[in-house]
Design an enzyme around this catalytic site. Structure first.
Site, short mmCIF file in Angstrom:
data_model
loop_
_atom_site.label_atom_id
_atom_site.label_comp_id
_atom_site.label_asym_id
_atom_site.label_seq_id
_atom_site.Cartn_x
_atom_site.Cartn_y
_atom_site.Cartn_z
CB CYS A 230 -8.64 5.12 10.69
SG CYS A 230 -9.27 3.51 10.18
CG HIS B 108 -9.34 5.35 -1.20
ND1 HIS B 108 -8.52 4.42 -0.56
CD2 HIS B 108 -8.66 5.72 -2.31
CE1 HIS B 108 -7.41 4.26 -1.26
NE2 HIS B 108 -7.47 5.05 -2.34
P1 AMP Z 1 -4.86 5.25 -3.96
O1 AMP Z 1 -3.63 5.29 -4.83
O2 AMP Z 1 -6.07 4.78 -4.70
O3 AMP Z 1 -4.61 4.49 -2.67
O4 AMP Z 1 -5.18 6.75 -3.61
C1 AMP Z 1 -4.82 7.35 -2.40
C2 AMP Z 1 -5.12 8.81 -2.56
O5 AMP Z 1 -5.14 9.39 -1.27
C3 AMP Z 1 -4.08 9.59 -3.38
O6 AMP Z 1 -4.74 10.20 -4.49
C4 AMP Z 1 -3.53 10.62 -2.38
O7 AMP Z 1 -3.29 11.86 -2.99
C5 AMP Z 1 -4.66 10.70 -1.36
N1 AMP Z 1 -4.27 11.08 -0.01
C6 AMP Z 1 -3.35 10.47 0.77
N2 AMP Z 1 -3.30 11.05 1.98
C7 AMP Z 1 -4.22 12.05 1.97
C8 AMP Z 1 -4.64 13.03 2.92
N3 AMP Z 1 -4.11 13.09 4.15
N4 AMP Z 1 -5.62 13.90 2.56
C9 AMP Z 1 -6.15 13.85 1.32
N5 AMP Z 1 -5.81 12.94 0.38
C10 AMP Z 1 -4.85 12.07 0.69
ZN ZN Z 2 -8.42 2.90 8.11
#
Ligand code: AMP
Ligand code: ZN
Length: 116
Positions: free
Chosen positions: A7, A100
């Site tokens: 968010c 996502h």
């Molecule tokens: P998931 O395991 O499917 O929840 O994937 C979450 C993804 O978000 C991971 O691949 C992280 O590397 C990525 N992630 C988390 N925080 C950030 C951020 N601030 N900017 C870019 N990617 C992020």
């Molecule tokens: Zn959110």
């Protein structure tokens, strides 16, 4: 609604390397890429996971997939191919509780080095 990290990215309260944005969605580079191309496509509205999608969100979910297709084309990975991934909940390995879509490509993802 509790604020979450995605968010905050959607509201530009924390930085991200954005590759696409419209009124509904933002797409940005994953900070810990699993392959040469690793983009996350999120709705700007907070939805925790696929489990929380309603029929009324069908258009939004479709937009996420179409955005992934368009970004893949822009990044020149369409022809060779790529993966789209939704992780859902704890056992699905979902770490960020804001829905996502992972767009992952730029390499042969069926090789052992990419156990996605
Ligand atoms: P998931 O395991 O499917 O929840 O994937 C979450 C993804 O978000 C991971 O691949 C992280 O590397 C990525 N992630 C988390 N925080 C950030 C951020 N601030 N900017 C870019 N990617 C992020
Ligand atoms: Zn959110």
């Amino acid at each position: 609604m509790t604020e979450c990290i995605f968010c905050k990215i959607a509201k530009k309260e924390i930085p991200a390397e954005t590759v696409f944005e419209n009124d509904e969605l933002v797409a940005f580079k994953d900070r810990n890429p699993l392959a040469p191309v690793h983009i996350l496509i999120i709705p700007k509205r907070h939805i925790a996971s696929i489990n929380d999608l309603m029929m009324a969100d069908a258009g939004l979910a479709g937009q996420m997939i179409l955005a992934a297709k368009n970004i893949a084309k822009d990044l020149s990975i369409s022809e060779k191919g790529y993966k789209l991934l939704f992780r859902v909940g704890e056992w699905g390995g979902q770490e960020v509780p804001h829905i996502h879509l992972h767009l992952i490509g730029g390499a042969r993802l069926y090789e052992d080095i990419y156990p996605l």
